[in-house]
Design a protein around this motif. Structure first.
Motif, short mmCIF file in Angstrom:
data_model
loop_
_atom_site.label_atom_id
_atom_site.label_comp_id
_atom_site.label_asym_id
_atom_site.label_seq_id
_atom_site.Cartn_x
_atom_site.Cartn_y
_atom_site.Cartn_z
N LEU A 230 -3.26 -4.05 -0.77
CA LEU A 230 -2.52 -5.30 -0.71
C LEU A 230 -2.70 -6.10 -1.99
O LEU A 230 -1.73 -6.65 -2.53
CB LEU A 230 -2.98 -6.12 0.49
CG LEU A 230 -2.33 -7.51 0.61
CD1 LEU A 230 -0.82 -7.42 0.75
CD2 LEU A 230 -2.93 -8.29 1.77
N LEU A 231 -3.93 -6.19 -2.48
CA LEU A 231 -4.17 -6.93 -3.72
C LEU A 231 -3.39 -6.29 -4.87
O LEU A 231 -2.77 -6.99 -5.68
CB LEU A 231 -5.66 -6.96 -4.04
CG LEU A 231 -6.04 -7.64 -5.37
CD1 LEU A 231 -5.54 -9.07 -5.43
CD2 LEU A 231 -7.56 -7.57 -5.59
N ALA A 232 -3.40 -4.97 -4.96
CA ALA A 232 -2.66 -4.28 -6.02
C ALA A 232 -1.17 -4.60 -5.92
O ALA A 232 -0.51 -4.87 -6.93
CB ALA A 232 -2.88 -2.77 -5.92
N LEU A 233 -0.63 -4.58 -4.71
CA LEU A 233 0.79 -4.88 -4.52
C LEU A 233 1.10 -6.30 -4.98
O LEU A 233 2.09 -6.53 -5.71
CB LEU A 233 1.14 -4.72 -3.04
CG LEU A 233 2.56 -5.12 -2.62
CD1 LEU A 233 3.61 -4.30 -3.36
CD2 LEU A 233 2.73 -4.98 -1.11
N MET A 234 0.28 -7.25 -4.59
CA MET A 234 0.51 -8.64 -5.02
C MET A 234 0.48 -8.77 -6.54
O MET A 234 1.33 -9.44 -7.14
CB MET A 234 -0.57 -9.55 -4.40
CG MET A 234 -0.46 -9.76 -2.91
SD MET A 234 -1.81 -10.85 -2.35
CE MET A 234 -1.43 -11.00 -0.62
N VAL A 287 0.95 2.40 -0.19
CA VAL A 287 2.23 3.05 -0.52
C VAL A 287 3.17 2.06 -1.19
O VAL A 287 3.83 2.39 -2.19
CB VAL A 287 2.87 3.65 0.75
CG1 VAL A 287 4.24 4.23 0.42
CG2 VAL A 287 1.97 4.74 1.33
N GLN A 288 3.25 0.84 -0.68
CA GLN A 288 4.10 -0.17 -1.31
C GLN A 288 3.62 -0.49 -2.73
O GLN A 288 4.43 -0.70 -3.64
CB GLN A 288 4.11 -1.44 -0.47
CG GLN A 288 4.84 -1.29 0.85
CD GLN A 288 4.75 -2.55 1.69
OE1 GLN A 288 5.45 -3.53 1.46
NE2 GLN A 288 3.86 -2.54 2.68
N ALA A 289 2.31 -0.53 -2.91
CA ALA A 289 1.77 -0.77 -4.26
C ALA A 289 2.12 0.39 -5.18
O ALA A 289 2.41 0.19 -6.37
CB ALA A 289 0.26 -0.96 -4.19
N ALA A 290 2.09 1.61 -4.65
CA ALA A 290 2.45 2.78 -5.47
C ALA A 290 3.92 2.71 -5.89
O ALA A 290 4.28 3.08 -7.02
CB ALA A 290 2.18 4.06 -4.69
N ILE A 291 4.78 2.22 -5.00
CA ILE A 291 6.20 2.04 -5.36
C ILE A 291 6.32 1.01 -6.47
O ILE A 291 7.04 1.21 -7.46
CB ILE A 291 7.01 1.62 -4.12
CG1 ILE A 291 7.06 2.78 -3.11
CG2 ILE A 291 8.41 1.19 -4.51
CD1 ILE A 291 7.58 2.38 -1.75
N ALA A 292 5.62 -0.13 -6.30
CA ALA A 292 5.65 -1.17 -7.34
C ALA A 292 5.09 -0.63 -8.65
O ALA A 292 5.58 -0.99 -9.74
CB ALA A 292 4.84 -2.38 -6.88
N ALA A 293 4.10 0.25 -8.59
CA ALA A 293 3.53 0.84 -9.80
C ALA A 293 4.54 1.72 -10.52
O ALA A 293 4.57 1.78 -11.75
CB ALA A 293 2.27 1.63 -9.46
#
Length: 405
Positions: A230-234, A287-293
């Motif tokens: 979550l922190l990575a996604l933010m 997974v959402q953070a990986a998409i943002a990455a």
């Protein structure tokens, strides 16, 4: 910076870093939420005068916690009527009133899980988290959520009463309940971040609070990969937030100037994501953070790894199925496998009715039809999206697209 300004800056920094810990410690000792908040506020007010006279202490958090405990003890001695207050006073007088820094446990994790308990209505969880953990005033929370201050005050009062009346335990949940309860905590923090992500409505402080609370949770639960996810996604979303609009008009991801994105936030987000993935226990935020990455690391829109993003959305739909995830997956498949493949999935969603009234459904369909050269159909979908769009920035963007057709 003058001496008074330096003291004010030190108190402000301590408020940011230590408020939740001071309040959580007093709640843990007394179970009295209002007493904890009032005495924490007294301690920070006392710090302004005392630190100006004696200097900033080496351990501000320990000083503030001890001072708040003194204030709570004094207040209960003056008004120790009733069995509950007598018990609270007995606890404060029994435990050491001057603990060393090593003797002050970090109580914030218990406070986080109590604020986000599923027995509380979701809006109450959000308000209570912002008040007791982040230290926002009732007025600030009410303004952020476009609610009257008395209404927000009543929401907080009812939430605290519910905790007492329902016997909600002030604890970190046991291992068998932790995954479900952690999901509830992460949902609250992500909502706080998202409420502040749109700078158009002046609630930017909420996004910063969401990131701050996520950092706190990662420090308190360093082995939980979803907290890091979550922190990575933010962080990865925040890195490009400032460039989502230009002169009040929405700028889509493919048209943003990527050289302007915050590279330091992206680097931190990628490192945080790598740390989460190393645990090898996947979850939807990772997974959402990986998409943002994938977006953050593509040098330009044309270099975006759409097959990888499509695969990640497929995984996300397995972990956290929703029609919104399916819509995003349709876009990724359109970009990876061709517009017709994506349009077919969008049409299936339209026929299902699951996203009726959601403006991004006709907006997505319009964009895919435009890319496919079906301009008359695209215009119809843009008009539908325009009627449903919730913000001025989005309406201006859709109006521009429609005029181009």
């Amino acid at each position: 910076m003058t001496a008074p300004e330096a003291v004010r800056a030190a108190v402000d920094a301590a408020y940011r870093d230590e408020w939740g810990q001071v309040v959580a410690t007093l709640i843990g000792l007394t179970g009295n939420w209002d007493l904890a908040e009032d005495c924490a506020q007294d301690a920070f007010a006392a710090a302004l005068a005392t630190w100006a006279r004696n200097g900033v202490p080496a351990r501000p958090g320990a000083w503030l916690t001890t001072t708040a405990r003194h204030r709570a003890t004094d207040r209960l001695r003056r008004d120790a009527t009733g069995a509950a207050k007598l018990r609270q006073l007995a606890v404060l007088e029994r435990d050491p009133i001057e603990p060393s820094a090593e003797e002050i446990p970090d109580e914030r994790l218990r406070l986080i899980f109590t604020c986000c308990h599923p027995a509380l209505p979701f809006p109450a969880r959000v308000a209570l988290t912002l008040r007791t953990l982040a230290g926002l005033s009732t007025g600030e929370i009410a303004k952020a959520f476009l609610t009257a201050e008395p209404t927000m005050a009543q929401r907080l009062v009812r939430a605290k009463r519910k905790i007492v009346e329902a016997g909600i335990p002030y604890r970190v949940p046991p291992a068998e309940l932790l995954p479900h309860r952690l999901t509830a905590v992460l949902a609250v923090l992500y909502l706080i971040f998202n409420e502040g992500y749109d700078e158009e409505d002046g609630r930017r402080a909420l996004a910063a609070e969401g990131i701050h609370l996520a950092r706190t949770l990662v420090r308190l639960m360093p082995t939980e990969p979803e907290a890091r996810g979550l922190l990575a996604l933010m962080l990865l979303l925040e890195a490009r937030r400032a460039y989502r609009t230009d002169d009040g008009v929405l700028v889509t991801l493919e048209n943003q100037d990527r050289s302007q994105w915050d590279r330091a936030l992206i680097a931190e987000g990628l490192t945080t994501l790598d740390q989460a993935l190393a645990v090898r226990r996947s979850g939807p935020y990772q997974v959402q953070a990986a998409i943002a990455a994938c977006h953050a690391t593509a040098p330009d829109a044309a270099a975006t790894d759409w097959p990888q993003i499509a695969a990640l959305y497929t995984e996300l739909s397995r972990l956290a199925p929703s029609p919104v995830v399916d819509l995003n997956r349709a876009v990724a498949i359109a970009m990876a496998d061709g517009i017709p493949a994506g349009l077919a999935l969008v049409d299936d969603l339209t026929e299902s009715g699951e996203l009726d009234g959601y403006y991004l459904l006709p907006a997505t369909r319009a964009d895919l039809l435009r890319r496919d050269g079906r301009l008359a159909e695209a215009a119809t979908s843009y008009e539908e999206a325009l009627r449903l769009a919730p913000t001025d920035a989005e309406r201006r963007y859709l109006t521009g697209r429609l005029s181009e057709l």
